[in-house]
Scaffold this motif. Structure first.
Motif, short mmCIF file in Angstrom:
data_model
loop_
_atom_site.label_atom_id
_atom_site.label_comp_id
_atom_site.label_asym_id
_atom_site.label_seq_id
_atom_site.Cartn_x
_atom_site.Cartn_y
_atom_site.Cartn_z
N GLU A 214 11.48 -8.50 -6.61
CA GLU A 214 12.70 -9.05 -6.01
C GLU A 214 13.77 -9.39 -7.05
OE1 GLU A 214 11.18 -12.40 -3.96
OE2 GLU A 214 10.19 -11.21 -2.38
N GLN A 215 13.36 -9.78 -8.27
CA GLN A 215 14.30 -10.33 -9.24
C GLN A 215 14.72 -9.36 -10.35
OE1 GLN A 215 12.98 -14.22 -10.73
NE2 GLN A 215 11.76 -14.48 -8.87
N ALA A 216 13.93 -8.33 -10.61
CA ALA A 216 14.18 -7.49 -11.79
C ALA A 216 15.30 -6.48 -11.55
CB ALA A 216 12.90 -6.77 -12.20
N ASP A 217 16.17 -6.35 -12.55
CA ASP A 217 17.16 -5.28 -12.55
C ASP A 217 16.56 -3.98 -13.04
OD1 ASP A 217 19.54 -7.00 -11.93
OD2 ASP A 217 18.96 -7.93 -13.83
N ILE A 218 15.59 -4.10 -13.95
CA ILE A 218 14.88 -2.95 -14.53
C ILE A 218 13.39 -3.24 -14.41
CG2 ILE A 218 14.46 -1.61 -16.63
CD1 ILE A 218 17.24 -2.61 -17.61
N ILE A 219 12.63 -2.28 -13.92
CA ILE A 219 11.18 -2.43 -13.80
C ILE A 219 10.52 -1.33 -14.62
CG2 ILE A 219 9.20 -2.34 -12.24
CD1 ILE A 219 11.01 -3.48 -10.05
N SER A 220 9.62 -1.71 -15.52
CA SER A 220 8.95 -0.76 -16.40
C SER A 220 7.44 -0.89 -16.23
CB SER A 220 9.35 -1.02 -17.85
OG SER A 220 8.93 0.02 -18.69
N LEU A 221 6.77 0.23 -16.00
CA LEU A 221 5.33 0.24 -15.71
C LEU A 221 4.54 0.53 -16.98
CD1 LEU A 221 5.38 2.34 -12.40
CD2 LEU A 221 5.65 -0.13 -12.69
N HIS A 222 3.54 -0.33 -17.24
CA HIS A 222 2.71 -0.17 -18.43
C HIS A 222 1.27 -0.56 -18.13
CE1 HIS A 222 6.25 0.56 -20.86
NE2 HIS A 222 6.82 -0.45 -20.22
N ILE B 85 3.88 1.53 -6.61
CA ILE B 85 5.28 1.70 -6.24
C ILE B 85 5.31 2.60 -5.03
CG2 ILE B 85 7.56 2.45 -7.00
CD1 ILE B 85 6.41 0.03 -8.53
N ASN B 86 5.52 1.98 -3.87
CA ASN B 86 5.48 2.68 -2.59
C ASN B 86 6.64 2.18 -1.72
OD1 ASN B 86 4.58 0.16 -1.43
ND2 ASN B 86 2.54 0.65 -2.24
N SER B 87 6.68 2.61 -0.49
CA SER B 87 7.81 2.25 0.37
C SER B 87 7.90 0.73 0.58
CB SER B 87 7.71 2.97 1.71
OG SER B 87 6.47 2.69 2.35
N LEU C 232 14.04 2.06 -12.40
CA LEU C 232 12.59 2.14 -12.45
C LEU C 232 12.17 3.11 -13.54
CD1 LEU C 232 9.80 1.48 -11.17
CD2 LEU C 232 10.19 3.40 -9.60
N ILE C 233 11.28 2.65 -14.43
CA ILE C 233 10.83 3.46 -15.57
C ILE C 233 9.30 3.53 -15.55
CG2 ILE C 233 10.85 3.75 -18.07
CD1 ILE C 233 13.63 3.85 -16.94
N ASN C 234 8.77 4.73 -15.70
CA ASN C 234 7.31 4.89 -15.77
C ASN C 234 6.94 5.76 -16.96
OD1 ASN C 234 4.59 4.94 -15.29
ND2 ASN C 234 4.68 6.26 -13.48
N ILE D 292 3.09 5.79 -9.03
CA ILE D 292 4.26 5.94 -8.15
C ILE D 292 3.95 6.91 -7.02
CG2 ILE D 292 6.55 7.02 -8.06
CD1 ILE D 292 7.18 5.80 -10.73
N ASP D 293 4.29 6.51 -5.81
CA ASP D 293 4.28 7.40 -4.66
C ASP D 293 5.59 8.19 -4.71
OD1 ASP D 293 4.59 8.63 -2.19
OD2 ASP D 293 3.76 6.95 -1.06
N THR D 294 5.51 9.43 -5.16
CA THR D 294 6.72 10.19 -5.45
C THR D 294 7.58 10.41 -4.21
OG1 THR D 294 5.46 11.33 -7.18
CG2 THR D 294 7.60 12.25 -6.60
N GLN D 295 6.96 10.67 -3.08
CA GLN D 295 7.74 10.88 -1.86
C GLN D 295 8.52 9.63 -1.48
OE1 GLN D 295 8.36 13.59 -0.49
NE2 GLN D 295 6.67 15.03 -0.64
#
Length: 328
Positions: free
Chosen positions: A194-202, A213-215, A227-229, A236-239
């Protein structure tokens, strides 16, 4: 020890040969799979990478061929059936840490390139177009960055963003004391979304993190989130991400990994028709930047990967399994 190195590229041969000149290394360009596992016959060990197939059928065939150790030259191990390896008595080792700064710096490169549209600006200048229209970015300073996973790479990434004056939010079942030193804080995952401007997955790919990361999670994020992965594609659910790009919920998407990358990444397919329609759709968005699992690819990282992998193989050859960076 005779070692079959699958998915071998020129750089693999260069760095592994330098680190393991006492081992008998045979480099095989093909990925390890059910179709190529016969090539392991006569070897004591195999050395594999992220897209090699190590399911129960392949592991059983490796064992039947006389292989007794599997050395991953990477940190991730979601492609290995560890239960089967344990039942067969196959040792499995990995490289748990290799220059975390390499991946962290690539993460930041994706963020900066997407934000300041450096790739587009470069192409414009080459064409003699010096207009700034369409190249507007934003200051990183003061933005809130959500880091999901604060292991070595996530922590290194948090340090870089902290240096830019960003507010750091983190989520990890195993908090790191070092985050507090960056004035960062751990929050529930929904709060981070809810709060992040940028989300990075590690974080690693597990049954719990697959398609995190889904609907539903995307619906909780800010409009225009970046969004960065650089971790694992199937986080990530690509669809769902494609739909979020179309609705502009995602304002920027940077990927160094892709769920179905096994048939694409690390190969030159420039003269072929790519059959993956989902990947091709991703490539049509002007606010998407994709690199081909390049985050680890620095000299320092390759040296560390080779040294750790070769050391694991030496220890396995000597039966010193308790000293391995092992998984099974």
């Amino acid at each position: 020890m005779k070692v079959a190195v699958f998915s071998a590229k020129a750089y693999d041969e260069q760095y592994l040969s330098q680190a393991g000149d006492d081992l008998e290394l045979s480099f095989i360009e093909s990925r390890l799979s059910q179709q190529t596992v016969s090539l392991s016959r006569g070897f004591d060990a195999v050395c594999v990478f992220v897209n090699d197939q190590l399911d129960a059928e392949v592991l059983t065939a490796l064992h039947a061929n006389g292989v007794r150790h599997v050395a991953l030259r990477c940190a991730g191990f979601n492609n290995v059936d560890l239960d089967c390896a344990k039942k067969l008595g196959l040792g499995v080792s990995r490289v748990p840490a290799y220059s975390p700064e390499a991946v962290a710096e690539h993460t930041l490169a994706l963020v900066l390139t997407l934000n300041r549209k450096l790739h587009k600006a470069c192409n414009r200048i080459k064409e003699g177009n010096f207009s700034l229209e369409g190249l507007l970015g934003f200051n990183l300073h003061g933005k809130t960055v959500g880091i999901i996973g604060t292991g070595r790479i996530g922590l290194a990434t948090a340090k870089l963003f902290s240096g830019f004056g960003c507010h750091i939010l983190c989520h990890d079942p195993y908090p790191s004391d070092e985050i507090a030193a960056l004035q960062g804080k751990y929050v529930p995952l929904d709060n981070l979304f809810e709060q992040a401007d940028i989300i990075s997955l590690h974080c690693p790919l597990t049954p719990d993190t697959k398609h995190m990361i889904n609907s539903q999670s995307l619906a909780k994020m800010k409009e225009g989130v970046m969004l960065i992965n650089t971790s694992r594609g199937a986080l990530i659910d690509t669809q769902a991400v494609i739909q979020a790009l179309k609705s502009r919920k995602i304002g920027f998407l940077g990927l160094d990994v892709y769920e179905m990358e096994g048939d694409l990444f690390f190969e030159d397919l420039s003269d072929q028709i790519i059959q993956d329609d989902v990947f091709q759709r991703l490539c049509t968005f002007p606010n998407v930047l994709i690199t081909g699992h390049q985050g680890f690819f620095t000299h320092e990282a390759l040296v560390q990967i080779a040294q750790t992998t070769v050391n694991n193989l030496r220890l396995a050859a000597k039966g010193k399994h308790d000293q391995l960076t092992r998984l099974a």
